[in-house]
Design a protein around this motif. Structure first.
Motif, PDB file in Angstrom:
ATOM      1  N   ARG A  87      12.272   0.767   1.076  1.00  0.00           N
ATOM      2  CA  ARG A  87      10.999   0.144   1.444  1.00  0.00           C
ATOM      3  C   ARG A  87      10.283  -0.231   0.151  1.00  0.00           C
ATOM      4  NH1 ARG A  87       7.507   0.220   5.983  1.00  0.00           N
ATOM      5  NH2 ARG A  87       5.333   0.102   5.420  1.00  0.00           N
ATOM      6  N   VAL A  88       9.834  -1.467   0.087  1.00  0.00           N
ATOM      7  CA  VAL A  88       9.086  -1.985  -1.051  1.00  0.00           C
ATOM      8  C   VAL A  88       7.684  -2.295  -0.554  1.00  0.00           C
ATOM      9  CG1 VAL A  88       8.897  -3.881  -2.707  1.00  0.00           C
ATOM     10  CG2 VAL A  88      11.161  -3.007  -2.071  1.00  0.00           C
ATOM     11  N   GLU A  89       6.674  -1.869  -1.315  1.00  0.00           N
ATOM     12  CA  GLU A  89       5.294  -2.179  -0.970  1.00  0.00           C
ATOM     13  C   GLU A  89       4.575  -2.680  -2.217  1.00  0.00           C
ATOM     14  OE1 GLU A  89       3.446   1.358   0.513  1.00  0.00           O
ATOM     15  OE2 GLU A  89       4.774   1.498   2.237  1.00  0.00           O
ATOM     16  N   VAL A  90       3.745  -3.678  -2.050  1.00  0.00           N
ATOM     17  CA  VAL A  90       2.904  -4.159  -3.138  1.00  0.00           C
ATOM     18  C   VAL A  90       1.481  -4.254  -2.603  1.00  0.00           C
ATOM     19  CG1 VAL A  90       2.411  -6.027  -4.757  1.00  0.00           C
ATOM     20  CG2 VAL A  90       4.790  -5.415  -4.241  1.00  0.00           C
ATOM     21  N   ALA A  91       0.592  -3.469  -3.219  1.00  0.00           N
ATOM     22  CA  ALA A  91      -0.817  -3.488  -2.839  1.00  0.00           C
ATOM     23  C   ALA A  91      -1.569  -4.340  -3.851  1.00  0.00           C
ATOM     24  CB  ALA A  91      -1.369  -2.064  -2.832  1.00  0.00           C
ATOM     25  N   ASP A  92      -2.442  -5.211  -3.348  1.00  0.00           N
ATOM     26  CA  ASP A  92      -3.235  -6.046  -4.237  1.00  0.00           C
ATOM     27  C   ASP A  92      -4.685  -6.078  -3.763  1.00  0.00           C
ATOM     28  OD1 ASP A  92      -3.652  -8.222  -2.368  1.00  0.00           O
ATOM     29  OD2 ASP A  92      -1.676  -8.998  -2.876  1.00  0.00           O
TER      30      ASP A  92
END
Length: 159
Positions: A87-92
Motif C-alpha cells: 500500500r502506497v499513500e501520499v498525504a499533501d
C-alpha cells in the motif's frame, strides 16, 4: 501477520521525487524485493507519479508512506510467501480531489493518474486533516471486508 509501515517526509521540490524513488527501492529490497523485479518497478513508478502530483500541484511538502507485510522465515527455514500487497499513500496539503486526465497524444504531462489506475489493483483518496491522502494497493485484491478497514472511501477506483 505483521505489517511494516515506513514513511518519508518529502519537501516541496521536484528533485525530491528522485529521493523518494531511491528510498522506496531501498525499503522494498529490505523486504526481499529486488530492485529489478516487476513489483519493485511498478511500485517505484507509482510512487514517482503520486509524489510528483503532490509536490507539483500543491507546492507544499508531502508525506509518503509504504505499508507491506513483513517477510519472515517459514516452516523449517523455508522462505515464507513474498510481499503480497503493498500500500502506497501520499498525504499533501490540498483538499482538491485527484482527477485522472486523458492527455493528448503529444502532451508531455497529464498521464500520472492514468498510470496509477492501470498499474494498481485499487486506488483512491480521502480528506486528511487540512489536506488529502491519495492511496493505492499493488498486489492481489484484499478480501471484501478488509478493504473498507484500510481506507475510508471518498474516491475508490478498482481495476
Amino acid at each position: 501477520m505483521q505489517v511494516l509501515q515506513v514513511q518519508l517526509a518529502v519537501q516541496a521540490d521536484p528533485a525530491e521525487v528522485g529521493r523518494a524513488r531511491r528510498w522506496v527501492r531501498s525499503r522494498l529490497q529490505g523486504q526481499g524485493v529486488e530492485p529489478d523485479e516487476q513489483l519493485a518497478e511498478t511500485i517505484v513508478l507509482v510512487v514517482s507519479e503520486l509524489v510528483t502530483n503532490a509536490v507539483v500541484h500543491t507546492g507544499c511538502p508531502a508525506v509518503l508512506r509504504l505499508s507491506m507485510p513483513v517477510c519472515c522465515p517459514g516452516v523449517d527455514g523455508m522462505e515464507a510467501s513474498r510481499v503480497v500487497t503493498v500500500r502506497v499513500e501520499v498525504a499533501d496539503a490540498s483538499r482538491t480531489a485527484p482527477a485522472p486526465r486523458h492527455a493528448a497524444g503529444d502532451a508531455t504531462n497529464g498521464r500520472g493518474l492514468e498510470l496509477v489506475e492501470m498499474l494498481c489493483d485499487r486506488w483512491g483518496w480521502y480528506p486528511d486533516g487540512s489536506g488529502k491522502r491519495v492511496w493505492c494497493e499493488i498486489g492481489p485484491a484484499p478480501a471484501a471486508g478488509h478493504a473498507a478497514e484500510q481506507a475510508p472511501a471518498v474516491g475508490v477506483y478498482a481495476r
